[in-house]
Design a protein around this motif. Sequence first.
Motif, PDB file in Angstrom:
ATOM      1  N   ALA A  45       5.323  10.710  -4.374  1.00 30.20           N
ATOM      2  CA  ALA A  45       6.495   9.914  -4.772  1.00 30.20           C
ATOM      3  C   ALA A  45       6.734   8.796  -3.764  1.00 30.20           C
ATOM      4  CB  ALA A  45       7.721  10.822  -4.860  1.00 30.20           C
ATOM      5  N   ARG A  46       6.587   9.143  -2.484  1.00 30.58           N
ATOM      6  CA  ARG A  46       6.798   8.116  -1.443  1.00 30.58           C
ATOM      7  C   ARG A  46       5.744   7.003  -1.546  1.00 30.58           C
ATOM      8  NH1 ARG A  46       5.905   9.995   4.464  1.00 30.58           N
ATOM      9  NH2 ARG A  46       3.775   9.656   3.770  1.00 30.58           N
ATOM     10  N   ALA A  47       4.520   7.393  -1.911  1.00 36.29           N
ATOM     11  CA  ALA A  47       3.447   6.411  -1.988  1.00 36.29           C
ATOM     12  C   ALA A  47       3.620   5.477  -3.182  1.00 36.29           C
ATOM     13  CB  ALA A  47       2.106   7.124  -2.066  1.00 36.29           C
ATOM     14  N   LEU A  48       4.426   5.894  -4.163  1.00 32.22           N
ATOM     15  CA  LEU A  48       4.548   5.085  -5.383  1.00 32.22           C
ATOM     16  C   LEU A  48       5.883   4.355  -5.521  1.00 32.22           C
ATOM     17  CD1 LEU A  48       2.976   7.721  -7.778  1.00 32.22           C
ATOM     18  CD2 LEU A  48       2.046   5.432  -7.382  1.00 32.22           C
ATOM     19  N   SER A  88      15.081  14.708   4.392  1.00 34.39           N
ATOM     20  CA  SER A  88      14.926  15.555   3.207  1.00 34.39           C
ATOM     21  C   SER A  88      13.915  14.903   2.269  1.00 34.39           C
ATOM     22  CB  SER A  88      16.276  15.695   2.503  1.00 34.39           C
ATOM     23  OG  SER A  88      16.656  14.435   1.986  1.00 34.39           O
ATOM     24  N   ALA A  89      13.572  15.610   1.188  1.00 33.52           N
ATOM     25  CA  ALA A  89      12.572  15.095   0.248  1.00 33.52           C
ATOM     26  C   ALA A  89      12.986  13.715  -0.264  1.00 33.52           C
ATOM     27  CB  ALA A  89      12.439  16.070  -0.914  1.00 33.52           C
ATOM     28  N   VAL A  90      14.210  13.621  -0.709  1.00 35.55           N
ATOM     29  CA  VAL A  90      14.646  12.338  -1.280  1.00 35.55           C
ATOM     30  C   VAL A  90      14.745  11.255  -0.187  1.00 35.55           C
ATOM     31  CG1 VAL A  90      17.145  12.773  -1.188  1.00 35.55           C
ATOM     32  CG2 VAL A  90      16.213  11.302  -2.970  1.00 35.55           C
ATOM     33  N   GLU A  91      15.131  11.659   1.009  1.00 28.38           N
ATOM     34  CA  GLU A  91      15.214  10.673   2.112  1.00 28.38           C
ATOM     35  C   GLU A  91      13.821  10.173   2.508  1.00 28.38           C
ATOM     36  OE1 GLU A  91      19.281  12.434   4.240  1.00 28.38           O
ATOM     37  OE2 GLU A  91      17.313  13.115   4.914  1.00 28.38           O
ATOM     38  N   ASN A  92      12.836  11.073   2.437  1.00 26.81           N
ATOM     39  CA  ASN A  92      11.461  10.655   2.733  1.00 26.81           C
ATOM     40  C   ASN A  92      10.990   9.610   1.727  1.00 26.81           C
ATOM     41  OD1 ASN A  92       9.559  11.737   4.881  1.00 26.81           O
ATOM     42  ND2 ASN A  92      10.770  13.558   4.421  1.00 26.81           N
ATOM     43  N   VAL A  93      11.333   9.833   0.466  1.00 25.40           N
ATOM     44  CA  VAL A  93      10.914   8.875  -0.564  1.00 25.40           C
ATOM     45  C   VAL A  93      11.671   7.552  -0.380  1.00 25.40           C
ATOM     46  CG1 VAL A  93      10.772   8.458  -3.039  1.00 25.40           C
ATOM     47  CG2 VAL A  93      10.345  10.748  -2.134  1.00 25.40           C
ATOM     48  N   GLU A  94      12.979   7.661  -0.139  1.00 26.77           N
ATOM     49  CA  GLU A  94      13.798   6.456   0.041  1.00 26.77           C
ATOM     50  C   GLU A  94      13.379   5.647   1.275  1.00 26.77           C
ATOM     51  OE1 GLU A  94      17.969   8.201  -1.871  1.00 26.77           O
ATOM     52  OE2 GLU A  94      17.748   7.978   0.294  1.00 26.77           O
ATOM     53  N   LEU A  95      12.752   6.340   2.237  1.00 24.92           N
ATOM     54  CA  LEU A  95      12.359   5.657   3.479  1.00 24.92           C
ATOM     55  C   LEU A  95      11.494   4.418   3.204  1.00 24.92           C
ATOM     56  CD1 LEU A  95      12.321   5.592   6.577  1.00 24.92           C
ATOM     57  CD2 LEU A  95      10.354   7.122   6.526  1.00 24.92           C
ATOM     58  N   MET A  96      10.596   4.542   2.201  1.00 19.85           N
ATOM     59  CA  MET A  96       9.747   3.387   1.879  1.00 19.85           C
ATOM     60  C   MET A  96      10.596   2.203   1.420  1.00 19.85           C
ATOM     61  SD  MET A  96       6.717   3.834   2.716  1.00 19.85           S
ATOM     62  CE  MET A  96       6.185   2.201   2.366  1.00 19.85           C
ATOM     63  N   ILE A 152       0.836  -1.205   0.000  1.00 17.24           N
ATOM     64  CA  ILE A 152       0.000   0.000   0.000  1.00 17.24           C
ATOM     65  C   ILE A 152       0.869   1.252   0.000  1.00 17.24           C
ATOM     66  CG2 ILE A 152      -1.778   1.276   1.309  1.00 17.24           C
ATOM     67  CD1 ILE A 152      -2.645  -1.480   2.473  1.00 17.24           C
ATOM     68  N   GLY A 153       0.459   2.231  -0.765  1.00 18.11           N
ATOM     69  CA  GLY A 153       1.101   3.545  -0.709  1.00 18.11           C
ATOM     70  C   GLY A 153       0.055   4.519  -0.184  1.00 18.11           C
ATOM     71  N   PHE A 154       0.465   5.479   0.645  1.00 16.30           N
ATOM     72  CA  PHE A 154      -0.528   6.307   1.329  1.00 16.30           C
ATOM     73  C   PHE A 154      -0.070   7.764   1.339  1.00 16.30           C
ATOM     74  CE2 PHE A 154      -3.770   5.365   4.932  1.00 16.30           C
ATOM     75  CZ  PHE A 154      -4.530   6.453   4.559  1.00 16.30           C
ATOM     76  N   THR A 155      -0.966   8.675   0.981  1.00 17.36           N
ATOM     77  CA  THR A 155      -0.684  10.096   1.246  1.00 17.36           C
ATOM     78  C   THR A 155      -1.823  10.644   2.108  1.00 17.36           C
ATOM     79  OG1 THR A 155      -1.874  11.133  -0.589  1.00 17.36           O
ATOM     80  CG2 THR A 155       0.315  10.319  -1.075  1.00 17.36           C
ATOM     81  N   PHE A 156      -1.469  11.515   2.997  1.00 12.69           N
ATOM     82  CA  PHE A 156      -2.446  12.037   3.965  1.00 12.69           C
ATOM     83  C   PHE A 156      -2.732  13.504   3.684  1.00 12.69           C
ATOM     84  CE2 PHE A 156       0.590   9.068   5.771  1.00 12.69           C
ATOM     85  CZ  PHE A 156      -0.226   7.997   6.080  1.00 12.69           C
ATOM     86  N   LEU A 207      -3.403   5.000  -1.879  1.00 11.51           N
ATOM     87  CA  LEU A 207      -4.534   5.693  -1.252  1.00 11.51           C
ATOM     88  C   LEU A 207      -4.156   7.145  -0.992  1.00 11.51           C
ATOM     89  CD1 LEU A 207      -5.312   2.914   1.384  1.00 11.51           C
ATOM     90  CD2 LEU A 207      -6.588   3.355  -0.714  1.00 11.51           C
ATOM     91  N   ALA A 208      -5.110   8.015  -1.194  1.00 13.23           N
ATOM     92  CA  ALA A 208      -4.855   9.442  -0.925  1.00 13.23           C
ATOM     93  C   ALA A 208      -6.043  10.004  -0.154  1.00 13.23           C
ATOM     94  CB  ALA A 208      -4.664  10.190  -2.234  1.00 13.23           C
TER      95      ALA A 208
END
Lengths: 247, 390
Positions: free
Chosen positions: A162-165, A108-116, A94-98, A173-174
């Motif tokens: 980006a993080r959700a995908l 950072s932005a890229v670290e947030n995406v990489e976190l997934m 599942i990918g989720f945006t709130f 989900l958004a």
Amino acid sequence: MNNSEQKTYALETKTVIKTYQSDSGTIHAVDDVSIQISSGEFVALVGPSGSGKTTMLSMLAALLQPTSGKILLDGQDLATMDDRQRVTMRREKIGFTFQANNLVPYLSAVENVELMLRLNDKLDKTGKLRARELLARLGLAERMNNLPGQMSGGQQQRVAIARALIHNPSLVLADEPTASLDTERAYQVVQTFAGLIHEQNRAGIMVTHDLRMCEFVDRVLLMQDGKLVRTYDNHDEIMNELISARH
Amino acid sequence: MRTIFSVSNYLAIKEVWRNRGRFLLVSMVIALITLLVLFIAALGEGLGNGNREYISKLNGELIVYQAKSDFLIAASRLDNNRLAAVRRVDGVADAGLFGTASANLILPTDSETLKVALLGIEPGHVGEPKVVQGQQLSTDLAEEVIIDRNTAIRSNLALGDELVIRVTQGIKDEFFKLRIIGITDGQQYSLQPSVFVPFYTWDRIRPKSEAEVNSSNPVANVILVKLSDPAQVESVKLGITNQVNNVEVASLKQAIQALPGYSAQQSTLNTQGGFTLFIGILVIGGFFQIQILQKVAQIGVLKAIGAGNPTVAVASIFQIIVVTVIGVAIGGLLTFLFSLTFPPTVPIVFNGTTSAIALIALLLIGPLGGLISIRYAVRIEPLKALGLSS
């Protein structure tokens, strides 16, 4: 959409019910809702406040268990899973945006995406490259190393998309992704989101109260008093009926 | 498991680094607590050490006191006859008279005097400390002394110098000149710098009441005993009690505990140390609890995107450990630097074991203090945290 009998859905719910007990008796937050969503389909879940759309979204996100019914994601029933299995589903499928507070503020932005990818133990060179490419596609090439606090609401939402995908989930989900954005930004964000869902062949559900955003979806599910009262699956119908219904 | 640790540590380190000012502030508070705890521990060790140093390093195993003296050296009086009787007991290899008194050392360059413990010991017998410089005492009557290094530092006297002692005998102040022939190390007595004098010289120059001035019978305080077999402490103790009239016998451990104020002083300092650690737990616990309360939504997001409770808990623990270790390291360094500035007169001793125990206790207070916040973090419901619950 062609809902043929043989079709395997990315997400399928069967007679999902969620009830709560209160002083005034049993509340049916979600009442007998069955939906099917295929890969590559982007669906909007709309309805007035208290219609049960947020409860439905929470159950689809494996954050809440239904009182009864089935929620099949890639054929696996979220309703019968224990906490640990649901955490795994959230992480892998599942990918989720709130609405807000989407991002981890100290990454950072890229670290947030990489976190997934980190959470899924899939952060390698290719993963890092994909994260950067995805952010660049979302128009954030110059913002990769910015912290959330240094970005606008729209930019933060795009990072969340980006993080959700990034981890190739089956379901994205958004929850009111445009709630804190101005109209222009809101259109941009939803349009980009819809484009990526179609392109990457994911099943996407967006809960929104802003009917204008339905311009970019394939189907609209209207909920009222916990029930799914109507489905609009023709683009013209969506545009004509839903948007005019505002007035 | 490996993924949990790797993600947790990544999140913890990133958060600490990106908010380094705030975390450094907490580390500094821990550093100050460390400084305080280490100093209390060192002060306890220094005071305790200064009190018991001579007795704990004694080359014997037993101390014989006058009966009913409650193992108080100053309250006990024993004479030569008892010494002879003790020496006759089976298992006693050696015994020596030991007398204590206070005296003033006249400092050559200063108008002030230095209060010292004037200790009478029998040359060549148990009780005479080993010199690290110079030579041992020769005869019972010689007008020569061994002084502790602490005495030498504080009085500016050196080997071969003549020292002047002022004592009150009867109603008159008397001055005695003695030559320093040896210097010993780590032999303070009752927190006072010590001067070791041959017993009969000591008996002649010690402070006396009017009645004692003309007395010819030398009286010591206690008799120090060395055993042929140190393992036979209990049986020899019993032997001395049975065969020598009117005495009571203590092991060195008992004797140390009975030193005036020793137990009370140590327990006071231990309680202070304990309370400081407790305050540390509250401070760290409070900080991390507030920190978690501020991050409820953020933890909710982490959980919603698939970070499990173990990841959240390990990240919190790791963060607490990092902050505590940095704080304790800074505190340890500060303590070391401060300790270099203290004069030898301040009774502070950084004993390896005591400091290690204090450091381990300090490293444990972080995770202990953070336990409640970790429990709180684990219990955060992503639905509620994200405002999705109905």
